[in-house]
Design a protein around this motif. Structure first.
Motif, PDB file in Angstrom:
ATOM      1  N   ILE A   1       0.851  -1.188   0.000  1.00 41.68           N
ATOM      2  CA  ILE A   1       0.000   0.000   0.000  1.00 41.68           C
ATOM      3  C   ILE A   1       0.887   1.239   0.000  1.00 41.68           C
ATOM      4  N   GLY A   2       0.749   2.096  -1.009  1.00 41.64           N
ATOM      5  CA  GLY A   2       1.457   3.363  -1.023  1.00 41.64           C
ATOM      6  C   GLY A   2       0.795   4.323  -0.047  1.00 41.64           C
ATOM      7  N   THR A   3       1.576   4.992   0.787  1.00 37.85           N
ATOM      8  CA  THR A   3       1.018   5.845   1.835  1.00 37.85           C
ATOM      9  C   THR A   3       1.439   7.302   1.645  1.00 37.85           C
TER      10      THR A   3
ATOM     11  N   ALA B   1      -2.673   5.309   8.267  1.00 34.62           N
ATOM     12  CA  ALA B   1      -3.782   4.555   7.667  1.00 34.62           C
ATOM     13  C   ALA B   1      -3.276   3.284   6.993  1.00 34.62           C
ATOM     14  N   GLY B   2      -2.231   3.417   6.186  1.00 39.78           N
ATOM     15  CA  GLY B   2      -1.690   2.246   5.500  1.00 39.78           C
ATOM     16  C   GLY B   2      -1.169   1.204   6.463  1.00 39.78           C
TER      17      GLY B   2
ATOM     18  N   SER C   1     -13.341   5.163   1.335  1.00 40.73           N
ATOM     19  CA  SER C   1     -12.765   6.442   1.726  1.00 40.73           C
ATOM     20  C   SER C   1     -12.411   6.415   3.209  1.00 40.73           C
ATOM     21  N   LEU C   2     -11.545   7.344   3.570  1.00 41.00           N
ATOM     22  CA  LEU C   2     -11.072   7.414   4.945  1.00 41.00           C
ATOM     23  C   LEU C   2     -11.411   8.785   5.540  1.00 41.00           C
ATOM     24  N   GLN C   3     -10.456   9.401   6.171  1.00 35.78           N
ATOM     25  CA  GLN C   3     -10.696  10.653   6.892  1.00 35.78           C
ATOM     26  C   GLN C   3     -10.883  11.835   5.940  1.00 35.78           C
TER      27      GLN C   3
ATOM     28  N   ARG D   1     -11.927  -0.797  16.338  1.00 33.35           N
ATOM     29  CA  ARG D   1     -10.518  -0.781  16.738  1.00 33.35           C
ATOM     30  C   ARG D   1      -9.694   0.086  15.792  1.00 33.35           C
ATOM     31  N   PHE D   2     -10.007   0.016  14.522  1.00 29.01           N
ATOM     32  CA  PHE D   2      -9.308   0.834  13.529  1.00 29.01           C
ATOM     33  C   PHE D   2      -9.452   2.321  13.860  1.00 29.01           C
TER      34      PHE D   2
END
Length: 323
Positions: free
Chosen positions: A32-34, A44-45, A117-119, A284-285
């Motif tokens: 995963i590229g972060t 996140a990655g 999607s994330l934050q 948990r994430f």
């Protein structure tokens, strides 16, 4: 008898190869590229890999998430095969799909696929108080870090510069520092202001605002309104007040979503297992970084996704009854 023993030994060796080969081949590795190690992309990655790797004994998938140049670099990494997945701003997903700058040379990436999607992320300007920068327009003539090539803040800064008709020469000095280098440069008075497109709170900005008398700068005005009208992948956003020293009130700016993307070529089973590992452990994430605290399943599978869902992700969401 000796010949029979030799034949049996050879047969056993061949059986070992036939059984050993497929088992070895089943083990898969994904990358995963972060982004920079001080940013939320990196957390996140690493967090995604943490949960995916917990189930490696069952699905035989192992994950790593190295630091990278950021969103643009992650798009290019997926295209080249360096990365299986990449975290990027929602606008980069859109631009890659359409072959828009900064991806026009490579052309439209028709096989770009969304995972979730994330934050939320906000384009952020932090300036030394003694530089007397009260608005984005005050950056003219100042020493500004516009971000390293391949980063989200660099691409967004260039879009804002374009709508304002600015060139690099309009700044007193332009630097291209990576996120991890910005705080010390601001504290050492080597730059007047730093830029970042990031989720909040952010470690680098906390460091810079703690060690330096600095303030967040609003990114507003008629030119910004024009940019928002032209570029649907941006929206109005704000940095909450009180999370950084020196900035007690909310700071208005523009923003978008961070998204995890991949290619249509990625094995659907790999995508399914990655998605499952995150959503089965979402509570948990969310505790692994303050920027994840407000994540909601309903938003993650729709908001900010400007590319089609990968079939492996869609399979999991359908199983959960979300699609």
């Amino acid at each position: 008898m000796k010949g029979l023993t030799l034949a049996c030994a050879l047969s056993a060796a061949l059986v070992g190869v036939s059984f050993g080969g497929p088992v070895q081949a089943q083990e898969r590795f994904v990358t995963i590229g972060t982004g920079g190690q001080t940013g939320v992309y990196y957390v996140a990655g690493q967090s995604i890999c943490r949960f995916l790797n917990r189930g490696a004994a069952d699905h035989q998938i192992k994950c790593n998430a190295p630091a990278s140049g950021g969103g643009v670099a992650n798009v290019n990494g997926i295209r080249s095969g360096e990365f299986n997945f990449g975290i990027m701003q929602s606008d980069h997903q859109f631009k890659a799909m359409k072959g828009l700058p900064p991806f026009q040379a490579e052309g439209a990436m028709d096989d770009m696929r969304a995972v979730f999607s994330l934050q939320s992320e906000v384009f952020t300007i932090l300036a030394r108080r003694d530089a007397k920068i009260a608005s984005f327009d005050d950056l003219k003539g100042k020493r500004v870090n516009i971000g390293n090539p391949g980063s989200g803040q660099r691409d967004t800064m260039e879009e804002i510069m374009a709508v304002k008709g600015w060139k690099k020469g309009d700044f007193g000095l332009v630097s291209e520092l990576k996120p991890a280098e910005q705080a010390s440069a601001l504290g050492d008075n080597n730059i007047d202001a730093m830029s970042y497109f990031v989720g909040h709170p952010n470690g680098a900005i906390q460091e810079a605002s703690t060690t330096t008398d600095a303030v967040l700068v609003p990114v507003t005005g008629a030119d910004i309104d024009k940019l928002l009208a032209e570029k649907s992948y941006y929206s109005k956003a704000e940095i909450p007040g009180g999370i950084y020293k020196g900035s007690d009130k909310p700071t208005p700016s523009i923003g978008g979503k961070a998204v995890l993307s991949t290619s249509a070529k990625t094995d659907p089973e790999v995508v399914y297992q990655l998605v499952k590992s995150v959503f089965d452990n979402l509570d948990r994430f969310k505790r692994l970084h303050p920027a994840f605290a407000d994540l909601k399943e309903a938003d993650m599978i729709k908001v900010g996704l400007s590319a089609p869902l990968h079939e492996g992700a869609a399979r999991y969401y359908k199983e959960r009854g979300w699609l």
